[in-house]
Design a protein around this motif. Structure first.
Motif, PDB file in Angstrom:
ATOM      1  N   VAL A 289      14.780  -0.384  -4.387  1.00  0.00           N
ATOM      2  CA  VAL A 289      14.847   0.381  -5.637  1.00  0.00           C
ATOM      3  C   VAL A 289      15.305  -0.494  -6.794  1.00  0.00           C
ATOM      4  O   VAL A 289      14.638  -0.589  -7.837  1.00  0.00           O
ATOM      5  N   ALA A 290      16.466  -1.156  -6.613  1.00  0.00           N
ATOM      6  CA  ALA A 290      17.012  -1.982  -7.699  1.00  0.00           C
ATOM      7  C   ALA A 290      16.104  -3.164  -8.011  1.00  0.00           C
ATOM      8  O   ALA A 290      16.056  -3.633  -9.152  1.00  0.00           O
ATOM      9  N   GLY A 291      15.359  -3.630  -6.989  1.00  0.00           N
ATOM     10  CA  GLY A 291      14.526  -4.803  -7.171  1.00  0.00           C
ATOM     11  C   GLY A 291      13.306  -4.587  -8.039  1.00  0.00           C
ATOM     12  O   GLY A 291      12.673  -5.554  -8.461  1.00  0.00           O
ATOM     13  N   HIS A 292      12.956  -3.341  -8.297  1.00  0.00           N
ATOM     14  CA  HIS A 292      11.807  -3.140  -9.183  1.00  0.00           C
ATOM     15  C   HIS A 292      12.110  -2.240 -10.375  1.00  0.00           C
ATOM     16  O   HIS A 292      11.555  -2.450 -11.457  1.00  0.00           O
TER      17      HIS A 292
ATOM     18  N   ASP B   7       0.814  -1.217   0.000  1.00  0.00           N
ATOM     19  CA  ASP B   7       0.000   0.000   0.000  1.00  0.00           C
ATOM     20  C   ASP B   7       0.850   1.271   0.000  1.00  0.00           C
ATOM     21  O   ASP B   7       0.361   2.354  -0.330  1.00  0.00           O
ATOM     22  N   ASP B   8       2.136   1.145   0.374  1.00  0.00           N
ATOM     23  CA  ASP B   8       3.032   2.306   0.410  1.00  0.00           C
ATOM     24  C   ASP B   8       3.795   2.495  -0.899  1.00  0.00           C
ATOM     25  O   ASP B   8       4.697   3.333  -0.985  1.00  0.00           O
ATOM     26  N   ARG B   9       3.441   1.718  -1.920  1.00  0.00           N
ATOM     27  CA  ARG B   9       4.229   1.698  -3.156  1.00  0.00           C
ATOM     28  C   ARG B   9       4.290   3.057  -3.840  1.00  0.00           C
ATOM     29  O   ARG B   9       5.311   3.396  -4.457  1.00  0.00           O
ATOM     30  N   ALA B  10       3.224   3.849  -3.730  1.00  0.00           N
ATOM     31  CA  ALA B  10       3.223   5.159  -4.398  1.00  0.00           C
ATOM     32  C   ALA B  10       4.317   6.049  -3.847  1.00  0.00           C
ATOM     33  O   ALA B  10       4.981   6.785  -4.588  1.00  0.00           O
ATOM     34  N   ASP B  11       4.548   5.964  -2.531  1.00  0.00           N
ATOM     35  CA  ASP B  11       5.594   6.779  -1.914  1.00  0.00           C
ATOM     36  C   ASP B  11       6.973   6.369  -2.390  1.00  0.00           C
ATOM     37  O   ASP B  11       7.765   7.201  -2.835  1.00  0.00           O
ATOM     38  N   PHE B  12       7.288   5.064  -2.277  1.00  0.00           N
ATOM     39  CA  PHE B  12       8.664   4.719  -2.619  1.00  0.00           C
ATOM     40  C   PHE B  12       8.915   4.678  -4.118  1.00  0.00           C
ATOM     41  O   PHE B  12      10.059   4.719  -4.562  1.00  0.00           O
ATOM     42  N   ARG B  13       7.861   4.664  -4.924  1.00  0.00           N
ATOM     43  CA  ARG B  13       8.069   4.854  -6.367  1.00  0.00           C
ATOM     44  C   ARG B  13       8.587   6.252  -6.637  1.00  0.00           C
ATOM     45  O   ARG B  13       9.483   6.462  -7.454  1.00  0.00           O
ATOM     46  N   VAL B  14       8.032   7.230  -5.926  1.00  0.00           N
ATOM     47  CA  VAL B  14       8.503   8.610  -6.070  1.00  0.00           C
ATOM     48  C   VAL B  14       9.906   8.743  -5.492  1.00  0.00           C
ATOM     49  O   VAL B  14      10.801   9.331  -6.111  1.00  0.00           O
ATOM     50  N   TRP B  15      10.116   8.187  -4.309  1.00  0.00           N
ATOM     51  CA  TRP B  15      11.416   8.300  -3.664  1.00  0.00           C
ATOM     52  C   TRP B  15      12.522   7.621  -4.478  1.00  0.00           C
ATOM     53  O   TRP B  15      13.647   8.096  -4.518  1.00  0.00           O
ATOM     54  N   SER B  16      12.191   6.515  -5.120  1.00  0.00           N
ATOM     55  CA  SER B  16      13.220   5.783  -5.859  1.00  0.00           C
ATOM     56  C   SER B  16      13.756   6.578  -7.039  1.00  0.00           C
ATOM     57  O   SER B  16      14.868   6.332  -7.511  1.00  0.00           O
ATOM     58  N   ASP B  17      12.975   7.556  -7.521  1.00  0.00           N
ATOM     59  CA  ASP B  17      13.481   8.424  -8.593  1.00  0.00           C
ATOM     60  C   ASP B  17      14.752   9.152  -8.159  1.00  0.00           C
ATOM     61  O   ASP B  17      15.597   9.502  -8.990  1.00  0.00           O
ATOM     62  N   ALA B  18      14.892   9.369  -6.856  1.00  0.00           N
ATOM     63  CA  ALA B  18      16.076  10.075  -6.352  1.00  0.00           C
ATOM     64  C   ALA B  18      17.349   9.287  -6.613  1.00  0.00           C
ATOM     65  O   ALA B  18      18.425   9.862  -6.786  1.00  0.00           O
ATOM     66  N   PHE B  19      17.249   7.977  -6.640  1.00  0.00           N
ATOM     67  CA  PHE B  19      18.423   7.139  -6.873  1.00  0.00           C
ATOM     68  C   PHE B  19      18.825   7.135  -8.346  1.00  0.00           C
ATOM     69  O   PHE B  19      19.964   6.809  -8.680  1.00  0.00           O
ATOM     70  N   LEU B  20      17.887   7.480  -9.243  1.00  0.00           N
ATOM     71  CA  LEU B  20      18.126   7.331 -10.678  1.00  0.00           C
ATOM     72  C   LEU B  20      18.025   8.637 -11.453  1.00  0.00           C
ATOM     73  O   LEU B  20      18.232   8.657 -12.655  1.00  0.00           O
ATOM     74  N   SER B  21      17.716   9.729 -10.764  1.00  0.00           N
ATOM     75  CA  SER B  21      17.537  11.009 -11.451  1.00  0.00           C
ATOM     76  C   SER B  21      18.879  11.623 -11.832  1.00  0.00           C
ATOM     77  O   SER B  21      19.835  11.599 -11.067  1.00  0.00           O
ATOM     78  N   THR B  22      18.929  12.166 -13.046  1.00  0.00           N
ATOM     79  CA  THR B  22      20.071  12.996 -13.440  1.00  0.00           C
ATOM     80  C   THR B  22      19.622  14.460 -13.419  1.00  0.00           C
ATOM     81  O   THR B  22      20.184  15.274 -12.701  1.00  0.00           O
TER      82      THR B  22
END
Length: 401
Positions: A234-237, A157-172
């Motif tokens: 992050v890497a897992g999805h 149920d928290d997936r929407a949050d960490f989908r946004v947060w995971s962008d921080a690991f991959l954003s240029t």
């Protein structure tokens, strides 16, 4: 073609999946060349397959040295220090061993039935809603997110949050440096909170196993545990979620190979390997290795202390290793692709990603007959921008029935 001035890198646009033909020129004439990324010091770029394997696998090339250097990179912020990707053996080996057992081939195969169940559920929802559907939002993202959430013990149920947060690991450039810092800190706080919850209420998941290693065996620091769990999440999805639409795009634009797969679904495991070789997932090379001593590489003397980047995409198109490397060929018998890396930092979740991609392709081909673009690729696909990985952020598809 040798030049003394570093070339601006990356060469290709982040949009679509074409690999810049300049890589082929470099492999033939200047396999180790000087480049300058948007941030950090100048570096060498390895473009040939065998050189890539040396840099990725030889202990004379270190990731840990990058922690104290202005490492070449595509974004302002340096790689997260303390994580697996910034370590060398034996520290790297110690942490990797703690979680590797969760990703063995045997453990992953036990997850196949559940992964197929999730994929079928998503296909059911797409069919019920009717075409056209967005492959990214309706299938490619929720499939690996659900699997990794269940494996780690993260509430779906928290997936929407960490989908946004995971962008921080991959954003240029998609996010500002301030947003990157904010999102990373939020994710670490979230993971830390989950860890505390699992301490009170243990479960049969990877976070509980990491807690046992930290609290009972004293092998894991608190920061290491938080960063490991966040990295796995992050890497897992993210990679699989990008590759599902990437693979689908390639198949839909290669109708002969698509027909071949539809006629023989047993080719899917080989197709996944070939698609991993063929698709240039990264926008450019990243995570430099630093020479710890002088090393002869690609006809060049790399001096101790100099960083070397590996273009995995170029190595996977090396004509000295792969016959007709720019062709998609499911009968290919040459060397293994290195899309999952090589050496100590070979992707921890490679077996999980392979299984998920196999399940995804089989499901799309069998449950959605006649799968195709809703109208035309140029109208139905919006590509990611400002990220370290390439792939559609939207892909509108239709099917028969």
């Amino acid at each position: 073609m040798t030049t003394t001035e570093p070339r601006t890198y990356p060469f290709n646009s982040a949009e679509a999946l074409d690999l810049d033909p300049f890589y082929a020129q470099l492999r033939k004439q200047e396999p180790l060349s000087r480049i300058q990324l948007p941030f950090g010091e100048a570096a060498w770029l390895a473009t040939r397959y065998e050189d890539a394997k040396v840099v990725l696998g030889d202990p004379r090339f270190s990731r840990a040295v990058a922690v104290d250097r202005d490492e070449p990179r595509l974004r302002t912020r340096k790689s997260m220090s303390g994580g697996l990707l910034s370590m060398d053996p034996p520290d790297h080996t110690r942490l990797r061993r703690l979680v590797a057992k969760a990703f063995t081939g045997r453990r992953v195969e036990k997850l196949r039935a559940r992964t197929q169940e999730i994929a079928d559920g998503l296909a059911d929802e797409m069919i019920a809603k009717g075409a056209p559907a967005d492959l990214v939002e309706d299938f490619a993202l929720p499939l690996p997110i659900t699997v990794i959430c269940e494996l780690l013990g993260v509430p779906f149920d928290d997936r929407a949050d960490f989908r946004v947060w995971s962008d921080a690991f991959l954003s240029t450039t998609k996010l500002t440096p301030e947003q990157v810092t904010d999102y990373m800190e939020r994710m670490w706080a979230y993971i830390a909170g989950l860890i505390e919850q699992r301490r009170r209420e243990p479960a049969d998941d990877l976070i509980t196993a990491l807690i046992a290693a930290r609290d009972e065996e004293d092998k894991l620091s608190e920061d290491e545990m938080v960063q490991l769990a966040a990295g796995i999440l992050v890497a897992g999805h993210e990679t699989t979620a990008s590759q599902i639409p990437n693979f689908t795009y390639v198949l839909l634009t290669h109708p002969e190979q698509l027909a071949q797969l539809r006629a023989d679904l047993e080719l899917i495991p080989r197709a996944v390997e070939e698609l991993m070789r063929f698709v240039p997932l990264g926008v450019g090379a990243g995570f430099p290795r630093y020479a710890t001593e002088d090393v002869e590489l690609g006809g060049v003397q790399v001096r101790a202390g100099e960083p070397v980047l590996v273009s995995v995409a170029s190595a996977n198109r090396d004509e000295s290793v792969f016959e007709n490397p720019d062709q998609l060929d499911f009968a290919r018998e040459e060397a293994s692709q290195i899309g999952f890396g090589h050496g100590p930092h070979h992707c921890l979740g490679a077996q999980l990603a392979r299984m998920e991609l196999q399940v995804a392709l089989r499901t799309l081909l069998t449950r959605l007959p006649g799968l195709d673009f809703a109208s035309a690729p140029e109208r139905d696909v919006d590509w990611k921008t400002g990220m370290l990985v390439r792939g559609p952020q939207r892909m509108s598809l239709s099917w028969q029935g």
